[in-house]
Scaffold this active site. Structure first.
Site, PDB file in Angstrom:
ATOM      1  N   PHE A   1       0.851  -1.193   0.000  1.00  0.00           N
ATOM      2  CA  PHE A   1       0.000   0.000   0.000  1.00  0.00           C
ATOM      3  C   PHE A   1       0.888   1.245   0.000  1.00  0.00           C
ATOM      4  CE2 PHE A   1      -2.568  -3.387   1.819  1.00  0.00           C
ATOM      5  CZ  PHE A   1      -3.755  -3.260   1.112  1.00  0.00           C
ATOM      6  N   LEU A   2       1.761   1.303  -1.003  1.00  0.00           N
ATOM      7  CA  LEU A   2       2.711   2.402  -1.098  1.00  0.00           C
ATOM      8  C   LEU A   2       2.196   3.483  -2.039  1.00  0.00           C
ATOM      9  CD1 LEU A   2       6.005   0.338  -1.575  1.00  0.00           C
ATOM     10  CD2 LEU A   2       4.870   0.985   0.564  1.00  0.00           C
TER      11      LEU A   2
ATOM     12  N   PHE B   1      -7.733  12.960  -0.758  1.00  0.00           N
ATOM     13  CA  PHE B   1      -8.177  12.543  -2.091  1.00  0.00           C
ATOM     14  C   PHE B   1      -9.469  13.239  -2.535  1.00  0.00           C
ATOM     15  CE2 PHE B   1      -5.234   9.294  -0.841  1.00  0.00           C
ATOM     16  CZ  PHE B   1      -4.570   8.973  -2.018  1.00  0.00           C
TER      17      PHE B   1
ATOM     18  N   CYS C   1      -0.981   2.808 -10.985  1.00  0.00           N
ATOM     19  CA  CYS C   1      -1.840   2.003 -10.105  1.00  0.00           C
ATOM     20  C   CYS C   1      -3.324   2.195 -10.362  1.00  0.00           C
ATOM     21  CB  CYS C   1      -1.510   2.315  -8.646  1.00  0.00           C
ATOM     22  SG  CYS C   1       0.150   1.819  -8.150  1.00  0.00           S
TER      23      CYS C   1
ATOM     24  N   ARG D   1       3.683   7.862 -16.230  1.00  0.00           N
ATOM     25  CA  ARG D   1       2.711   6.922 -16.792  1.00  0.00           C
ATOM     26  C   ARG D   1       1.279   7.406 -16.558  1.00  0.00           C
ATOM     27  NH1 ARG D   1       5.009   1.464 -14.120  1.00  0.00           N
ATOM     28  NH2 ARG D   1       5.450   2.996 -12.474  1.00  0.00           N
TER      29      ARG D   1
END
Length: 476
Positions: free
Chosen positions: A174-175, A274, A285, A353
Site C-alpha cells: 500500500f505504497l 483525495f 496504479c 505513466r
C-alpha cells in the site's frame, strides 16, 4: 531472516530496502542487467524521496545486495517476495507473464521449504496460479530426471524434491509514489492472506518490529487479501472522480469547489484526503487496477457500473484543460506556444505513466500548438516519451519555460509551483493567462494581479480589459 525479492521496481526495491533496514539479510534479483548494474554502482533507476539513502546505508551494512542469479538468490533465502510488474493488456486484464516466469524459476531452483509472498498487485486467484505453476514445474523436472536417470544419486535427488514444501501467500503493498519509503517504514496496516499456520507464524516474526509499535496485522483468506488491494485503490479513485464531477457541477451552478471541499472534509466520515479537484489521476496504479477489476468482473458476467463510471469521469477530466484552452482561443490554437508546468502524474515522483500532462501535451500538439515544459524530476522520462515530437521542448526552470509562451498550463501540483513570481510571469508570457489544473492559486490573488486565471470547479477570473470588452459585447 534471509529474504530474496524478485523485481527492483518501485515496489520491489522499496520493500527490499525496508526489510534490510529492519535488520534482515536481503538479496534483490532482476533480469534487467542495466538496472542491476546501476544498483550495484549506487544509482537508483527512478526517483523516490529518501530511497537512495536507505539503499546505500543497507548496502554498506552488507544487509542488501543485488544479483542477476536467481538460483543463488532462491537457495540463499527462506522467504521469497514476488514484486514484478503486472502491466495491462488492451482489454484491461493483467499481464501475469512476469509472475509466471518467477514461479517457474522458483520451481526450477527450490531447495527446501520456502515462504513465497506475492507483493505485486495481481487479480484474485494469482496466488493459486503461482502455487500451481511451481507444482507443475516441479513435476516436469521430476519427469525429466526420471527419463535421464542412470544413477542412484539422481533417484535420491528426485525423492528429495518430491518432499519439498512451500507456501504461497498474499501480502499486498500500500505504497504511494512520492512517499513510498515512509509508507513502507511506517505502514498503517499489514494485510496477510493465508490459511497456513506455518506461513502466518513466519510472517508475524518477519513483521514483529511493526507489531511492537502497534501497527495491526490483518489476517484473512488469500482471495480477500488479493481483492483488498484493488478495493483500496478503487475507493481512492472513486473519491477523486467524485470531487471532479462535483467540480464540474459547481462551475455550472456558480459554486466554488474549494468551499465545498472544506464543507465535506470536516465530516469525519469523509475527511480531507483525495478530494482535491483537478485534471484527473494518473500513474501506474489507479488506472491499471480499475481496468483490471472491471475486466475481472466482466469475466464473471457482472457489469461494474460504479467502476466504469469512475474511469469515464477521469478520462473526461484529463481532457478538461484542453477544452478550456480551446474555448479561450476560439477553438483555434494552431501556432500558439504554451508553457507546461508539471509532467509527472503527481509530485515527488518522476513517473509520467498515464499522467494528465501527456494527454494535454499530445492534444495541443495535434491541434498545431507547441510547448516548453518543466518538471523538477520527470524531464528525463519525458524526453524519452516525446523523443519524436519536435513540437515539445524542455526548460531547466519553471521561469525559463514561461518565456514567449502565450499562456501557462499547470498539470502537477509540485510545491515549488505554489511560489510564483507574478511579475516574471506577466513579463515572460505574451498574455498573462493561466490554465490551472490543480487549483494552486486563490481567485483573490488572480484578481489582485490582474491576470486571466481559469481553474477547476471555480469561477474563471479575467483581466479587467477582457472583462470590460465582454461587457461591451454583451450590451451591443
Amino acid at each position: 531472516m534471509k529474504i530474496t525479492v524478485f523485481g527492483t521496481g518501485y515496489v520491489g526495491l522499496v520493500q527490499a530496502a525496508t526489510l534490510a533496514e529492519l535488520g534482515h539479510d536481503v538479496m534483490c534479483v532482476d533480469i534487467n542487467h542495466a538496472k542491476i548494474n546501476q544498483l550495484n554502482d549506487g544509482i537508483i533507476p527512478f526517483f523516490e524521496p529518501g530511497l537512495d539513502q536507505l539503499v546505500e546505508r543497507n548496502k554498506l551494512a552488507h544487509r542488501l545486495s543485488f544479483s542477476l542469479n536467481p538460483k543463488e538468490c532462491i537457495e540463499f533465502a527462506d522467504i521469497l517476495f514476488i514484486a514484478v510488474g503486472t502491466p495491462s493488456y488492451e482489454d484491461g486484464s493483467a499481464d501475469l507473464s512476469a509472475i509466471e516466469t518467477v514461479a517457474k524459476t522458483i520451481g526450477n531452483y527450490i531447495n527446501g521449504y520456502k515462504l513465497i509472498i506475492n507483493k505485486s498487485t495481481v487479480p484474485v486467484g494469482t496466488v493459486d496460479l503461482v502455487k500451481n505453476t511451481i507444482l507443475e514445474t516441479l513435476a516436469e523436472n521430476a519427469s525429466s530426471y526420471v527419463q535421464a536417470m542412470n544413477s542412484n544419486d539422481k533417484l535420491a535427488s528426485i525423492l528429495n524434491r518430491d518432499k519439498i514444501e512451500f507456501d504461497v501467500i498474499s501480502n499486498p503493498e500500500f505504497l504511494k509514489e512520492g512517499t513510498a519509503v515512509i509508507d513502507s517504514l511506517h505502514p498503517e496496516r499489514i494485510i496477510i492472506g493465508s490459511n497456513s499456520k506455518k506461513a502466518l507464524s513466519i510472517m508475524r516474526k518477519l513483521y514483529h518490529s511493526f507489531t511492537k509499535k502497534g501497527i495491526p496485522i490483518l489476517e484473512m483468506d488469500v482471495r480477500s487479501a488479493e481483492l483488498t488491494k484493488y478495493a483500496a485503490n478503487c475507493m481512492l479513485a472513486t473519491k477523486i472522480s467524485f470531487i471532479n464531477e462535483m467540480a464540474r457541477l459547481a462551475e455550472l451552478l456558480g459554486a466554488d469547489i474549494d468551499a465545498i471541499k472544506a464543507g465535506i472534509a470536516s465530516d469525519s466520515r469523509i475527511g480531507p484526503s483525495f478530494i482535491d479537484a483537478g485534471c484527473g489521476y494518473g500513474g501506474s496504479c489507479f488506472p491499471k487496477d480499475i481496468q483490471c477489476l472491471i475486466n475481472k468482473a466482466k469475466e464473471h458476467q457482472f457489469f461494474p457500473h460504479l467502476l466504469t463510471a469512475i474511469e469515464a469521469v477521469n478520462s473526461e477530466q484529463k481532457t478538461l484543460l484542453v477544452d478550456r484552452v480551446l474555448n479561450y482561443y476560439g477553438h483555434d490554437i494552431s501556432g500558439k506556444h504554451f508553457a507546461i508546468w508539471g509532467l509527472s502524474f503527481k509530485p515527488e515522483t518522476d513517473d509520467i505513466r498515464n499522467s494528465p500532462s501527456l494527454t494535454v501535451i499530445n492534444s495541443i500538439c495535434k491541434l498545431g500548438a507547441t510547448c516548453t515544459a518543466f518538471d523538477p524530476v520527470a524531464i528525463t522520462n519525458s524526453k524519452q516519451y516525446f523523443a519524436n515530437n519536435q513540437q515539445v521542448t524542455f526548460a531547466e526552470s519553471k521561469e525559463l519555460a514561461l518565456i514567449d509562451a502565450d499562456a501557462l498550463i499547470i498539470c502537477t501540483d509540485w510545491q515549488q509551483f505554489y511560489e510564483i513570481n507574478f511579475d516574471i510571469l506577466k513579463t515572460s508570457l505574451t498574455e498573462p493567462v493561466i490554465f490551472d489544473g490543480r487549483n494552486l492559486f486563490s481567485l483573490a490573488d488572480a484578481i489582485a494581479q490582474n491576470i486571466t486565471y481559469i481553474s477547476i470547479g471555480r469561477k474563471p477570473v479575467y483581466r479587467k480589459e477582457q472583462y470590460l470588452n465582454q461587457i461591451k459585447k454583451d450590451s451591443a
